[in-house]
Design a protein around this motif. Sequence first.
Motif, mmCIF file in Angstrom:
data_model
loop_
_atom_site.group_PDB
_atom_site.id
_atom_site.type_symbol
_atom_site.label_atom_id
_atom_site.label_comp_id
_atom_site.label_asym_id
_atom_site.label_seq_id
_atom_site.Cartn_x
_atom_site.Cartn_y
_atom_site.Cartn_z
ATOM 1 N N THR A 160 0.831 -1.195 0.000
ATOM 2 C CA THR A 160 0.000 0.000 0.000
ATOM 3 C C THR A 160 0.859 1.234 0.000
ATOM 4 O O THR A 160 2.049 1.195 0.239
ATOM 5 N N THR A 161 0.219 2.355 -0.253
ATOM 6 C CA THR A 161 0.924 3.623 -0.198
ATOM 7 C C THR A 161 0.770 4.314 1.140
ATOM 8 O O THR A 161 1.345 5.369 1.358
ATOM 9 N N GLN A 162 0.002 3.738 2.039
ATOM 10 C CA GLN A 162 -0.207 4.379 3.330
ATOM 11 C C GLN A 162 0.710 3.774 4.375
ATOM 12 O O GLN A 162 1.123 2.637 4.282
ATOM 13 N N THR A 163 0.996 4.571 5.404
ATOM 14 C CA THR A 163 1.781 4.027 6.494
ATOM 15 C C THR A 163 0.900 3.247 7.429
ATOM 16 O O THR A 163 -0.264 3.529 7.583
ATOM 17 N N PHE A 164 1.471 2.265 8.091
ATOM 18 C CA PHE A 164 0.749 1.533 9.110
ATOM 19 C C PHE A 164 1.757 1.107 10.143
ATOM 20 O O PHE A 164 2.855 0.717 9.839
ATOM 21 N N GLY A 165 1.365 1.211 11.392
ATOM 22 C CA GLY A 165 2.294 0.881 12.465
ATOM 23 C C GLY A 165 3.267 2.000 12.722
ATOM 24 O O GLY A 165 3.799 2.146 13.796
ATOM 25 N N ALA A 166 3.590 2.813 11.709
ATOM 26 C CA ALA A 166 4.442 3.972 11.879
ATOM 27 C C ALA A 166 3.769 5.133 11.186
ATOM 28 O O ALA A 166 3.347 5.041 10.064
ATOM 29 N N SER A 167 3.714 6.241 11.820
ATOM 30 C CA SER A 167 3.070 7.402 11.228
ATOM 31 C C SER A 167 4.050 8.540 11.149
ATOM 32 O O SER A 167 4.945 8.679 11.968
ATOM 33 N N ALA A 168 3.892 9.356 10.128
ATOM 34 C CA ALA A 168 4.817 10.462 9.949
ATOM 35 C C ALA A 168 4.695 11.450 11.082
ATOM 36 O O ALA A 168 3.610 11.826 11.485
ATOM 37 N N PRO A 169 5.803 11.917 11.645
ATOM 38 C CA PRO A 169 5.740 12.872 12.736
ATOM 39 C C PRO A 169 5.090 14.173 12.298
ATOM 40 O O PRO A 169 5.173 14.565 11.152
ATOM 41 N N SER A 225 6.927 -8.930 13.298
ATOM 42 C CA SER A 225 7.765 -7.744 13.137
ATOM 43 C C SER A 225 6.935 -6.470 13.154
ATOM 44 O O SER A 225 7.313 -5.468 13.772
ATOM 45 N N LEU A 226 5.787 -6.479 12.469
ATOM 46 C CA LEU A 226 4.900 -5.319 12.487
ATOM 47 C C LEU A 226 4.450 -4.992 13.906
ATOM 48 O O LEU A 226 4.445 -3.832 14.321
ATOM 49 N N PHE A 227 4.067 -6.017 14.616
ATOM 50 C CA PHE A 227 3.515 -5.816 15.959
ATOM 51 C C PHE A 227 4.582 -5.336 16.929
ATOM 52 O O PHE A 227 4.335 -4.468 17.777
ATOM 53 N N LEU A 228 5.802 -5.875 16.814
ATOM 54 C CA LEU A 228 6.847 -5.565 17.790
ATOM 55 C C LEU A 228 7.736 -4.401 17.390
ATOM 56 O O LEU A 228 8.280 -3.713 18.257
ATOM 57 N N GLY A 229 7.904 -4.164 16.068
ATOM 58 C CA GLY A 229 8.871 -3.148 15.668
ATOM 59 C C GLY A 229 8.463 -2.253 14.528
ATOM 60 O O GLY A 229 9.239 -1.375 14.136
ATOM 61 N N GLY A 230 7.270 -2.427 13.969
ATOM 62 C CA GLY A 230 6.883 -1.632 12.814
ATOM 63 C C GLY A 230 6.716 -0.155 13.084
ATOM 64 O O GLY A 230 6.665 0.646 12.161
ATOM 65 N N VAL A 236 -5.602 1.759 13.887
ATOM 66 C CA VAL A 236 -6.619 1.100 13.067
ATOM 67 C C VAL A 236 -5.976 0.495 11.821
ATOM 68 O O VAL A 236 -6.262 -0.645 11.432
ATOM 69 N N LEU A 237 -5.078 1.254 11.183
ATOM 70 C CA LEU A 237 -4.405 0.732 9.994
ATOM 71 C C LEU A 237 -3.490 -0.442 10.342
ATOM 72 O O LEU A 237 -3.365 -1.387 9.557
ATOM 73 N N ALA A 238 -2.864 -0.385 11.523
ATOM 74 C CA ALA A 238 -2.039 -1.519 11.938
ATOM 75 C C ALA A 238 -2.877 -2.789 12.039
ATOM 76 O O ALA A 238 -2.475 -3.863 11.590
ATOM 77 N N GLY A 239 -4.070 -2.647 12.622
ATOM 78 C CA GLY A 239 -4.957 -3.796 12.711
ATOM 79 C C GLY A 239 -5.395 -4.280 11.342
ATOM 80 O O GLY A 239 -5.484 -5.489 11.093
ATOM 81 N N GLN A 262 3.330 -2.353 19.212
ATOM 82 C CA GLN A 262 2.318 -1.571 18.508
ATOM 83 C C GLN A 262 0.927 -1.906 19.039
ATOM 84 O O GLN A 262 0.547 -3.068 19.130
ATOM 85 N N ARG A 263 0.173 -0.869 19.417
ATOM 86 C CA ARG A 263 -1.211 -1.095 19.816
ATOM 87 C C ARG A 263 -2.071 -1.273 18.570
ATOM 88 O O ARG A 263 -1.893 -0.573 17.581
ATOM 89 N N VAL A 264 -2.977 -2.199 18.637
ATOM 90 C CA VAL A 264 -3.925 -2.429 17.548
ATOM 91 C C VAL A 264 -5.315 -2.239 18.116
ATOM 92 O O VAL A 264 -5.703 -2.949 19.050
ATOM 93 N N ALA A 265 -6.051 -1.261 17.615
ATOM 94 C CA ALA A 265 -7.355 -0.953 18.199
ATOM 95 C C ALA A 265 -8.298 -0.439 17.131
ATOM 96 O O ALA A 265 -7.882 0.130 16.129
ATOM 97 N N ALA A 266 -9.576 -0.661 17.367
ATOM 98 C CA ALA A 266 -10.630 -0.101 16.530
ATOM 99 C C ALA A 266 -11.624 0.573 17.459
ATOM 100 O O ALA A 266 -12.305 -0.100 18.233
#
Length: 413
Positions: free
Chosen positions: A2-11, A78-83, A357-360, A221-225
């Motif tokens: 995808t073109t969107q970030t997930f797990g990491a967001s731009a500051p 890896s996404l959950f622990l370090g993304g 939400v995107l991480a989830g 990484q928190r995963v929530a909706a």
Amino acid sequence: MTTQTFGASAPQRPHTVSQKSRSGPLMGLWAVTAAFLLNMAFSSVPTPLYVLYAERDGFDNLTVTYIYAVYAVGVIGSLFLGGHISDWVGRRTVLIPALLINVLSSLVFILWPSLTGLIVARIISGVSVGLTTATATAYLLELYRLARPDNSLQRPQMMATMANIGGIGFGPLAAGLLAQYAPQPLRLPYAVFGSALVVAAVFVWLSPETVTKTRRPYRPQRVAAPRGVRGTFFAGTAVGIGAFSVFGMFTSLVPVFLADVLQETSRAVSGAMAFAAFATGAGVQIFLAQWQPRLMLQRSLPILALGLACFTAGLWLPNLILFLVGGMITGAGAALAFRAAMVLVSVSAPPQSRAEVLAGYFLGGYVGLSLPVVGLGLATLHWPARSAVVVFEAAAFLAMFIASGYLLRRRTT
């Protein structure tokens, strides 16, 4: 994918170029794009080689899907622990080790070619990709913002799409050509890509850092909706799981189907098949980026249905051209559905919860990348491959159809 970030967001704070960098943000943009593409390409290098492993060691289809699926385990962990950690430790600090982790994976593929070694190498590669995807996507957006602060971010988003999905398609194409026309087909592709990743890591090291490092206590990484968007989240994730399961079929069992059903044993053709599906998916996401997500989701379903019908007909007749064309149309439909669902899920979430939400969403997608394909591999042990594919495709499409109907009825955008 995808073109969107997930797990990491731009500051949100202003970016400043690191004084330790030795190139400008524009050069860094191209360096990170190349590194992103190569790392994603490496993740799919084994696709046209699975048939060779199966011939050498007597693997059945289920074993091939197990080897493939453990990659998703590495990505999810890896996404959950370090993304997300590049948000405070720095983009280069995460991306360079991520690239070198895949170099380690290439060495394991070369030096430990047994079944156990293949599984270990795939898990390591998944860890690398989980760290890379979110970090590199955010890095590209920030570098472009530094280089062209007054411009829209559409260009770096397109570059991220091409690097991500285009890379996954490029890997099988390059590996298939090397395996078909060069010596040492189970070693040379990994050596070539491993060497290229070392060079890419050097260029990333020369690129500007875009994040001011801060001290934070580590947390996964928190995963929530949030409660108000859970319906949209679960429906969108169901669409993503269906799309990822279709893509998973192309990077795992399609080469086996080519060899066993269509009697096409060329590794170059096998790699080209995966490339065509992913390249078409990347292309339509870019050329139809102006479509509203609802329109994109509505039109993705008939495109996907047409593609699956042609793909299945090519498998049953059998007809290689119809199989290939069906794969390309399927890749386009799955990519459009995936992107549309992602955008609808994203815009439905409050800004402060969007990254979670995107991480989830993506964690669900990577589950779809592994478990359904393992089920397909298991089914081929008891049913003819043609029949198993029909059931698999029907289940994936039905789930996407029902979930899409729910999304289209809700006012999410």
